[in-house]
Structures are given as structure tokens and as C-alpha cells.
Design a protein around this motif. Structure first.
Motif, PDB file in Angstrom:
ATOM      1  N   PRO A   1       0.828  -1.214   0.000  1.00  0.00           N
ATOM      2  CA  PRO A   1       0.000   0.000   0.000  1.00  0.00           C
ATOM      3  C   PRO A   1       0.860   1.261   0.000  1.00  0.00           C
ATOM      4  CG  PRO A   1      -0.786  -1.580   1.628  1.00  0.00           C
ATOM      5  CD  PRO A   1       0.526  -2.095   1.139  1.00  0.00           C
ATOM      6  N   ARG A   2       0.488   2.254  -0.811  1.00  0.00           N
ATOM      7  CA  ARG A   2       1.233   3.510  -0.868  1.00  0.00           C
ATOM      8  C   ARG A   2       1.285   4.196   0.498  1.00  0.00           C
ATOM      9  NH1 ARG A   2       2.059   5.801  -6.040  1.00  0.00           N
ATOM     10  NH2 ARG A   2       0.981   4.710  -7.747  1.00  0.00           N
ATOM     11  N   ALA A   3       0.227   4.065   1.280  1.00  0.00           N
ATOM     12  CA  ALA A   3       0.170   4.736   2.587  1.00  0.00           C
ATOM     13  C   ALA A   3       1.308   4.269   3.489  1.00  0.00           C
ATOM     14  CB  ALA A   3      -1.174   4.479   3.255  1.00  0.00           C
ATOM     15  N   ILE A   4       1.671   3.006   3.376  1.00  0.00           N
ATOM     16  CA  ILE A   4       2.770   2.481   4.193  1.00  0.00           C
ATOM     17  C   ILE A   4       4.109   2.938   3.633  1.00  0.00           C
ATOM     18  CG2 ILE A   4       3.976   0.373   4.892  1.00  0.00           C
ATOM     19  CD1 ILE A   4       1.293  -0.988   5.134  1.00  0.00           C
ATOM     20  N   LEU A   5       4.263   2.888   2.320  1.00  0.00           N
ATOM     21  CA  LEU A   5       5.521   3.295   1.702  1.00  0.00           C
ATOM     22  C   LEU A   5       5.829   4.763   1.954  1.00  0.00           C
ATOM     23  CD1 LEU A   5       5.309   1.488  -1.766  1.00  0.00           C
ATOM     24  CD2 LEU A   5       6.649   0.811   0.232  1.00  0.00           C
ATOM     25  N   ASN A   6       4.785   5.598   2.021  1.00  0.00           N
ATOM     26  CA  ASN A   6       4.972   7.040   2.177  1.00  0.00           C
ATOM     27  C   ASN A   6       4.824   7.524   3.615  1.00  0.00           C
ATOM     28  OD1 ASN A   6       5.344   7.322  -0.605  1.00  0.00           O
ATOM     29  ND2 ASN A   6       3.163   7.605  -0.985  1.00  0.00           N
ATOM     30  N   LYS A   7       4.667   6.614   4.546  1.00  0.00           N
ATOM     31  CA  LYS A   7       4.436   7.015   5.935  1.00  0.00           C
ATOM     32  C   LYS A   7       5.682   7.669   6.525  1.00  0.00           C
ATOM     33  CE  LYS A   7       2.739   5.219  10.359  1.00  0.00           C
ATOM     34  NZ  LYS A   7       2.206   4.032  11.085  1.00  0.00           N
ATOM     35  N   LYS A   8       5.498   8.833   7.154  1.00  0.00           N
ATOM     36  CA  LYS A   8       6.627   9.552   7.749  1.00  0.00           C
ATOM     37  C   LYS A   8       7.007   8.986   9.112  1.00  0.00           C
ATOM     38  CE  LYS A   8       5.759  14.080   5.650  1.00  0.00           C
ATOM     39  NZ  LYS A   8       5.502  15.516   5.945  1.00  0.00           N
ATOM     40  N   GLY A   9       6.012   8.660   9.907  1.00  0.00           N
ATOM     41  CA  GLY A   9       6.271   8.238  11.282  1.00  0.00           C
ATOM     42  C   GLY A   9       6.694   6.780  11.382  1.00  0.00           C
TER      43      GLY A   9
ATOM     44  N   GLU B   1       2.705  -3.220  10.077  1.00  0.00           N
ATOM     45  CA  GLU B   1       3.216  -2.532   8.891  1.00  0.00           C
ATOM     46  C   GLU B   1       4.663  -2.923   8.612  1.00  0.00           C
ATOM     47  OE1 GLU B   1       0.529   1.592   9.152  1.00  0.00           O
ATOM     48  OE2 GLU B   1       2.483   1.434  10.174  1.00  0.00           O
ATOM     49  N   ARG B   2       5.444  -3.035   9.681  1.00  0.00           N
ATOM     50  CA  ARG B   2       6.848  -3.402   9.520  1.00  0.00           C
ATOM     51  C   ARG B   2       6.977  -4.794   8.902  1.00  0.00           C
ATOM     52  NH1 ARG B   2      10.879  -6.042  12.112  1.00  0.00           N
ATOM     53  NH2 ARG B   2       9.433  -6.804  13.688  1.00  0.00           N
TER      54      ARG B   2
ATOM     55  N   LYS C   1      13.962  14.106   5.422  1.00  0.00           N
ATOM     56  CA  LYS C   1      15.123  13.406   5.983  1.00  0.00           C
ATOM     57  C   LYS C   1      16.404  13.983   5.405  1.00  0.00           C
ATOM     58  CE  LYS C   1      17.457   9.032   4.917  1.00  0.00           C
ATOM     59  NZ  LYS C   1      18.456   9.719   4.094  1.00  0.00           N
ATOM     60  N   ARG C   2      17.356  14.345   6.264  1.00  0.00           N
ATOM     61  CA  ARG C   2      18.650  14.785   5.768  1.00  0.00           C
ATOM     62  C   ARG C   2      19.451  13.580   5.308  1.00  0.00           C
ATOM     63  NH1 ARG C   2      23.622  14.156   8.131  1.00  0.00           N
ATOM     64  NH2 ARG C   2      23.720  13.435  10.274  1.00  0.00           N
ATOM     65  N   ALA C   3      20.357  13.807   4.401  1.00  0.00           N
ATOM     66  CA  ALA C   3      21.250  12.744   3.950  1.00  0.00           C
ATOM     67  C   ALA C   3      22.400  12.589   4.943  1.00  0.00           C
ATOM     68  CB  ALA C   3      21.804  13.081   2.578  1.00  0.00           C
ATOM     69  N   TRP C   4      22.819  11.352   5.153  1.00  0.00           N
ATOM     70  CA  TRP C   4      24.057  11.128   5.878  1.00  0.00           C
ATOM     71  C   TRP C   4      25.201  11.474   4.934  1.00  0.00           C
ATOM     72  CZ3 TRP C   4      24.605   6.731   9.869  1.00  0.00           C
ATOM     73  CH2 TRP C   4      23.430   6.623  10.635  1.00  0.00           C
ATOM     74  N   THR C   5      26.277  12.006   5.482  1.00  0.00           N
ATOM     75  CA  THR C   5      27.465  12.229   4.676  1.00  0.00           C
ATOM     76  C   THR C   5      28.082  10.874   4.336  1.00  0.00           C
ATOM     77  OG1 THR C   5      28.969  12.322   6.561  1.00  0.00           O
ATOM     78  CG2 THR C   5      27.915  14.392   5.890  1.00  0.00           C
ATOM     79  N   GLN C   6      28.961  10.881   3.348  1.00  0.00           N
ATOM     80  CA  GLN C   6      29.651   9.653   2.990  1.00  0.00           C
ATOM     81  C   GLN C   6      30.376   9.059   4.194  1.00  0.00           C
ATOM     82  OE1 GLN C   6      33.461   9.384   0.513  1.00  0.00           O
ATOM     83  NE2 GLN C   6      31.886   8.929  -0.998  1.00  0.00           N
TER      84      GLN C   6
END
Length: 321
Positions: free
Chosen positions: A196-204, A210-211, A283-288
Motif C-alpha cells: 500500500p502507498r500509505a505504508i511506503l509514504n508514511k513519515k512516522g 506494517e513493519r 530526511k537529511r542525507a548522511w554524509t559519505q
């Protein structure tokens, strides 16, 4: 100021003043050592140096905690790209993504509509990526890191495919094996399109149910790809096993060590690295350095020999920027 760092953090211009060294392996370099090229880092790796101390007053530092720590900005992102690559390299990478994206989007749409994957279409897409990766891979991978919500799956697929192509070449694999790695990277997460898109796009945080549903995507993708005519076993293995962990704690089968097919062990490294260094609106990216540090500090997750090769050949060797 002196600072202890891991080898993967070493960069040109750093001054090494101390080292943590396995005295039984090779000859330790004379100190202080100015890092002038990747050959200096290779020397330290061959001597099995574990960590080093750098003097940031007399040489380069490791930098901050991440350019995008407070969020992200298209302007910042473009400026960062242009500081690493020429305008032509960035434009060529952008063109490659624009040319490839419709084919990947079409495959993703077909899956949602219940259609089977066509192996030939995936193969032709990867041939384009292989040609682009040979000329401009770092810029292509870098450009794919900025993902809007509706771009996450297809850009992640393209980036992991490009990473696996480059990693395969660094491992001196033959072109047919590299081609299969690229296809596996492109298709490895397509099972998520059946969720389901709702799970793929869930922020929290996901619920336990769901997991577990998300953890079903390798098997769903495998069953999907099995329906395709002439789908190679290597591609099926990558799809099914890319979330297995070297110590047996992964899923879906809990395989351990060499029981995990080698292409899937390669995919696990590329998949996690790309996901961690991705920039998203929420979400910020982690640096290399942060991403590689986390992966090196996760014993049991990855094939240790392959991970060391990834760090020395892809990161220290300068394939990734």
C-alpha cells in the motif's frame, strides 16, 4: 587540534601524526605523513592500520556533520554537485536519468497494474546505465540523491543499479556478471510496488504489522520476477536476498555467510549506502563518512571482505564523490 579518525575518512591534504597499527602486518609508514593521494591511503590499508590521528591545524579536517543537517535545499544541492563535477558532467547525468526514468516508471506502473516484468526491457535499461556509468557514474549517483516523495523508488532503483555496476567493475568482474548486477540493482525493490502507498509514504514509525508487511517485499518481488520469461537466477537472488545479513539475522530466510549468494551480498552494501546518503524532503542525507562509518561499525550486517573492498575501491579510490 588533533582528531582520531577511521581510514575511510582520510582525504587528500590531511596530516597524519599518529596511528593505531597491527604491528605484525607490513611496515608502518614514517610519521608525520601528508596524505597526497589515494596511494598513501592504500599503503595504510595494506599495513592494516586501524585508525589514525590527524592534526587539523597543519592539514585538512574531516568537515562538519553534514551539509543538509537542517533539512535540504535545491540550491544547496545544485551548488554541492557543481563543486564536485563540471556543468557538463551534471548535465550528462541529468540526461541519463531523464532518458532512463520513463522506462523504469513504466515497469513500476505495470507492476501496480498486475503485469509481469519484461526482462528485455530491464536489460536494455541497464545497458544504457552501464554506458553512462563508465563515463559519468559519480555524477549520476550524486544527482539521484535528491528524491522527491514520488521519485524515491525509481531513483533509488537507478542509483543502486549504477552503484552495483561500478562496484562490479571495481571487483574486476566480467561484463556479463556486471550486467546482471545492474539488472538486479534496478529490480531489487520492485516488490514494494505491491505494498500500500500509505505504508511506503508514511513519515512516522511503522506499526509492527506494517513493519512485517514491508519486510515481505523481497519475497513479493521474487515471486513477481519469477513470472518473467528468461529472468536469470542472479537477478532473482538479488531480489530475494538483498536484506539478508552476514550473521544470519536478516530476512526473509535468515541465511548466513556464504549461504547468501554473492550478488545479494554486493546488493546489500549498495542498497544501504544509497539509502543512507539520500536526501529527501523529510530526511537529511548522511554524509559519505557517516554512512561508511555506520556500515563499518555494524559487525555481522555485511560481508566484511566485500565491505572492505567497497570502502577501499569505491570510496577511498575516488569512484564515489
Amino acid at each position: 587540534m588533533k582528531k582520531r579518525i577511521r581510514l575511510h575518512q582520510l582525504r587528500t591534504g590531511m596530516l597524519v601524526t599518529e596511528l593505531e597499527w597491527n604491528g605484525s602486518a607490513g611496515t608502518a609508514p614514517a610519521l608525520p605523513l601528508l596524505i597526497s593521494s589515494t596511494l598513501d591511503v592504500d599503503h595504510l590499508m595494506r599495513a592494516q592500520v586501524i585508525s589514525v590521528v590527524i592534526d587539523t591545524r597543519r592539514g585538512a579536517d574531516t568537515g562538519g556533520a553534514g551539509r543538509y543537517a537542517g533539512g535540504f535545499s535545491h540550491v544547496q544541492f545544485e551548488t554541492d554537485l557543481l563543486s564536485k563535477f563540471s556543468a557538463r558532467e551534471v548535465e550528462n547525468a541529468r540526461q541519463t536519468i531523464e532518458n532512463t526514468a520513463p522506462h523504469v516508471r513504466r515497469m513500476l506502473s505495470d507492476i501496480r497494474m498486475g503485469a509481469a516484468i519484461q526482462f528485455e526491457g530491464a536489460s536494455q535499461t541497464v545497458e544504457s546505465l552501464m554506458a553512462a556509468a563508465g563515463q559519468n557514474s559519480a555524477a549520476l549517483i550524486g544527482l539521484s540523491r535528491l528524491k522527491q516523495r514520488d521519485q524515491v523508488t525509481f531513483l533509488h532503483s537507478i542509483a543502486v543499479s549504477a552503484l552495483m555496476i561500478d562496484f562490479g567493475r571495481s571487483l574486476k568482474l566480467d561484463e556479463e556478471a556486471i550486467h546482471l548486477l545492474g539488472i538486479g540493482g534496478l529490480l531489487h525493490d520492485f516488490g514494494k510496488m505491491l505494498l500500500p502507498r500509505a505504508i511506503l509514504n508514511k513519515k512516522g514509525t511503522l506499526t509492527e504489522a506494517e513493519r512485517l508487511l514491508v519486510r515481505s517485499h523481497p519475497l513479493r518481488g521474487y515471486e513477481l520476477l519469477k513470472r518473467a520469461e528468461n529472468m536469470p537466477q542472479t537477478v532473482l537472488d538479488i531480489c530475494l536476498y538483498h536484506h539478508e545479513q552476514y550473521d544470519g539475522t536478516g530476512y526473509p530466510r535468515g541465511l548466513q555467510g556464504a549461504d547468501i549468494p554473492r550478488p545479494a551480498r554486493i546488493a546489500a552494501i549498495c542498497d544501504v549506502y544509497e539509502a543512507m546518503t539520500t536526501i529527501r524532503p523529510y530526511k537529511r542525507a548522511w554524509t559519505q563518512s557517516e554512512a561508511i562509518g555506520f556500515m563499518l561499525d555494524s559487525p555481522g550486517h555485511f560481508d566484511p571482505e566485500l565491505l572492505q573492498n567497497f570502502v577501499s575501491r569505491m570510496v577511498v579510490g575516488g569512484v564515489l564523490a
